[in-house]
Write an enzyme that holds these catalytic residues in place. Structure first.
Site, PDB file in Angstrom:
ATOM      1  N   VAL A  17      24.988  51.451  26.673  1.00  0.00           N
ATOM      2  CA  VAL A  17      24.536  50.041  26.842  1.00  0.00           C
ATOM      3  C   VAL A  17      23.173  49.325  26.364  1.00  0.00           C
ATOM      4  CG1 VAL A  17      23.764  50.306  29.789  1.00  0.00           C
ATOM      5  CG2 VAL A  17      25.697  51.402  29.403  1.00  0.00           C
ATOM      6  N   VAL A  36      11.157  34.749  34.184  1.00  0.00           N
ATOM      7  CA  VAL A  36       9.754  35.925  34.735  1.00  0.00           C
ATOM      8  C   VAL A  36       8.710  34.838  35.446  1.00  0.00           C
ATOM      9  CG1 VAL A  36       8.819  37.564  33.639  1.00  0.00           C
ATOM     10  CG2 VAL A  36      10.907  38.137  33.414  1.00  0.00           C
ATOM     11  N   ARG A  49      18.856  59.996  17.211  1.00  0.00           N
ATOM     12  CA  ARG A  49      19.582  58.992  16.081  1.00  0.00           C
ATOM     13  C   ARG A  49      19.508  58.231  15.431  1.00  0.00           C
ATOM     14  NH1 ARG A  49      22.531  63.207  19.087  1.00  0.00           N
ATOM     15  NH2 ARG A  49      24.130  61.407  19.535  1.00  0.00           N
ATOM     16  N   VAL A 134      24.798  52.307  40.454  1.00  0.00           N
ATOM     17  CA  VAL A 134      26.009  52.645  41.631  1.00  0.00           C
ATOM     18  C   VAL A 134      26.351  51.454  40.926  1.00  0.00           C
ATOM     19  CG1 VAL A 134      26.974  52.869  43.307  1.00  0.00           C
ATOM     20  CG2 VAL A 134      24.417  53.990  42.962  1.00  0.00           C
ATOM     21  N   GLY A 136      27.681  50.050  38.226  1.00  0.00           N
ATOM     22  CA  GLY A 136      27.517  48.832  37.118  1.00  0.00           C
ATOM     23  C   GLY A 136      27.249  47.316  37.637  1.00  0.00           C
ATOM     24  N   ILE A 138      28.286  45.345  39.326  1.00  0.00           N
ATOM     25  CA  ILE A 138      28.344  45.187  40.880  1.00  0.00           C
ATOM     26  C   ILE A 138      27.081  44.809  41.677  1.00  0.00           C
ATOM     27  CG2 ILE A 138      29.397  44.620  43.718  1.00  0.00           C
ATOM     28  CD1 ILE A 138      31.235  46.614  41.294  1.00  0.00           C
ATOM     29  N   GLU A 192      35.657  59.622  28.741  1.00  0.00           N
ATOM     30  CA  GLU A 192      34.821  60.927  28.087  1.00  0.00           C
ATOM     31  C   GLU A 192      35.546  61.626  27.076  1.00  0.00           C
ATOM     32  OE1 GLU A 192      31.956  59.618  27.002  1.00  0.00           O
ATOM     33  OE2 GLU A 192      31.462  57.892  28.335  1.00  0.00           O
ATOM     34  N   ASP A 203      30.321  62.480  38.682  1.00  0.00           N
ATOM     35  CA  ASP A 203      29.529  61.247  38.778  1.00  0.00           C
ATOM     36  C   ASP A 203      29.790  59.806  40.238  1.00  0.00           C
ATOM     37  OD1 ASP A 203      29.166  58.546  36.992  1.00  0.00           O
ATOM     38  OD2 ASP A 203      30.839  57.795  38.293  1.00  0.00           O
ATOM     39  N   LYS A 207      26.496  59.250  43.310  1.00  0.00           N
ATOM     40  CA  LYS A 207      26.316  58.046  43.220  1.00  0.00           C
ATOM     41  C   LYS A 207      26.198  57.592  45.547  1.00  0.00           C
ATOM     42  CE  LYS A 207      28.494  55.562  39.458  1.00  0.00           C
ATOM     43  NZ  LYS A 207      29.636  54.978  39.055  1.00  0.00           N
TER      44      LYS A 207
END
Length: 430
Positions: A17, A36, A49, A134, A136, A138, A192, A203, A207
């Protein structure tokens, strides 16, 4: 006010992300500045890393000193996409203390410690935005918090985890078992290496806590959410759902009690009719069904995860936070004025599908029916199949409290004629 200078953004995390956030900030720099009212620049990118940077990320912006980055006096907004509780919580707190607003996708932290984050943002005059936490890409939290601010939301029912939806969809469409579908989801990158947070419902529960808090203007923590995963869902459950004209989905359900005095929040697999809008949500997509007094039924649908979709939601929040910095305004804070209690799962009223392994002999059905009646659970339909002294008995109930169903099942387990309770699944969306 920015006094004509560029707005500086600190990015915490540069994985799937974070790297897309950095890319979109660069490629859309001119549009962001126009929207903006001032240029928006990356001040730095904190990573653990540095040798694992994504393509296109400028190495001169990279640092391993996240604390130093969020402490910089010139940073206006901090974008946090590292996830987890710590060090995210400490870094966000430092950002607020230095007057920076925060945009985060950290559902776990918000579900555990949202009120404290809101309080810190308010104390230091900063904003807290978290649309990406929550569903993504949407647009969901902003409509709940702003577009429906004058309405009364009674129920939020949704598919908010793409991994589990993909697995259940594959089980339904191809006849695959749970582990086969999970293996395919892993190979395609939907699951994952350790899928526990998804398949066990953690998860989705985080949410659900966020959704319930916003929808009902109260405080709901992760511990308040009843949680069940999909690991026990079998091909037999999927087939039974089909026979009922249903499909199986992992649902997040947040409801206001009929008397308006309490709320419930739960996550569990459930059968829903094929005619319900959520039944057609396939693959790894998310969808949320909202029921409000004046607006009626609304449905939000789209990609609920992934680097680019999630980054889209983050940039929307970033624009809002930056606009507030330019104008000297503040975004919405916590709205928890109702302070409604969260009722236990036992108070939830719904229908149930129960599959029993029983002895194939006379009187078993009447014995089982008597247990349901003794606990106040009314039976809608019964289907029985028997062979060679063994039988399966499938009972679908009318609406009943979860506590009554639990008591029924416990009694059934003690009957000599009941060899096992094969599955219990709720029936929703009717």
């Amino acid at each position: 006010m920015t006094d004509g200078r560029s707005l500086k953004v600190a990015l915490l995390g540069c994985g799937v992300v974070g790297s897309q956030v950095a890319r979109l900030m660069t490629t859309h720099a001119a549009d962001l500045a126009a929207r903006v009212g001032a240029p928006v620049e990356l001040a730095g990118i904190a990573v653990r890393r540095p040798g694992r940077l994504r393509e296109g990320v400028l190495s001169e912006l990279v640092t391993t000193d996240a604390q130093g980055l969020v402490s910089r006096p010139d940073v206006d907004v901090v974008v946090e996409v590292i996830g987890g509780i710590e060090p995210a919580r400490s870094l966000i707190s430092t950002a607020f203390e230095n007057g920076a607003s925060v945009v985060t996708a950290n559902k776990a932290l918000l579900a555990e410690d949202g009120p404290s984050l809101y309080a810190a943002a308010d104390k230091y005059g900063a904003d807290l935005y978290f649309e990406a936490a929550v569903a993504g890409a949407i647009p969901l939290l902003r409509p709940l918090r702003e577009s429906l601010a004058g309405d009364s939301v009674n129920r939020v029912l949704g598919i908010v985890n793409g991994t589990t939806n993909f697995i259940l969809d594959r089980m339904d469409s191809s006849g695959a078992g749970y582990y086969e579908a999970l293996e395919e989801a892993t190979a395609l990158g939907y699951a994952e290496a350790d899928p526990t947070a998804d398949v066990e419902g953690f998860d989705a529960a985080a949410k659900a806590a966020i959704l319930a808090g916003i929808a009902f203007h109260t405080r709901v923590r992760l511990d308040d959410v009843h949680r069940e995963g999909i690991t026990e869902v079998t091909a037999s459950d999927i087939a039974s759902a089909r026979r009922m004209g249903c499909t199986v989905k992992l649902l997040a359900i947040c409801e206001r009690a009929a008397d308006g005095r309490s709320v419930t929040a739960r996550v569990h697999p459930a059968m829903i009719p094929l005619t319900h809008p959520l039944a057609s949500v396939r693959e790894a997509y998310n969808a949320v069904f909202v029921e409000a007094d004046a607006a009626g039924s609304l449905m939000f649908y789209g990609q609920g995860a992934g680097g680019v979709p999630t980054a889209s939601a983050i940039l929307g929040d970033l624009v809002a936070a930056c606009r507030n910095k330019v104008s000297g305004a503040r975004g919405p804070g916590e709205s928890a004025y109702t302070m409604l209690p969260v009722s236990p799962m036992g108070d939830v009223v719904t229908r149930y599908h129960i599959s029993l392994d029983v002895a194939d002999k006379p009187g078993v059905l009447s014995q089982v029916a008597a247990v349901f009646a003794d606990n106040g659970v009314s039976i809608d339909t019964v289907r029985q199949q028997g062979k060679d002294g063994e039988a399966s008995l499938v009972v679908v109930t009318h609406r009943a409290p979860d506590a009554a169903l639990t008591a029924t099942v416990e009694t059934l387990r003690g009957l000599d004629t009941v060899r096992g309770v094969a599955s219990i699944m709720r029936v929703e969306g009717e």
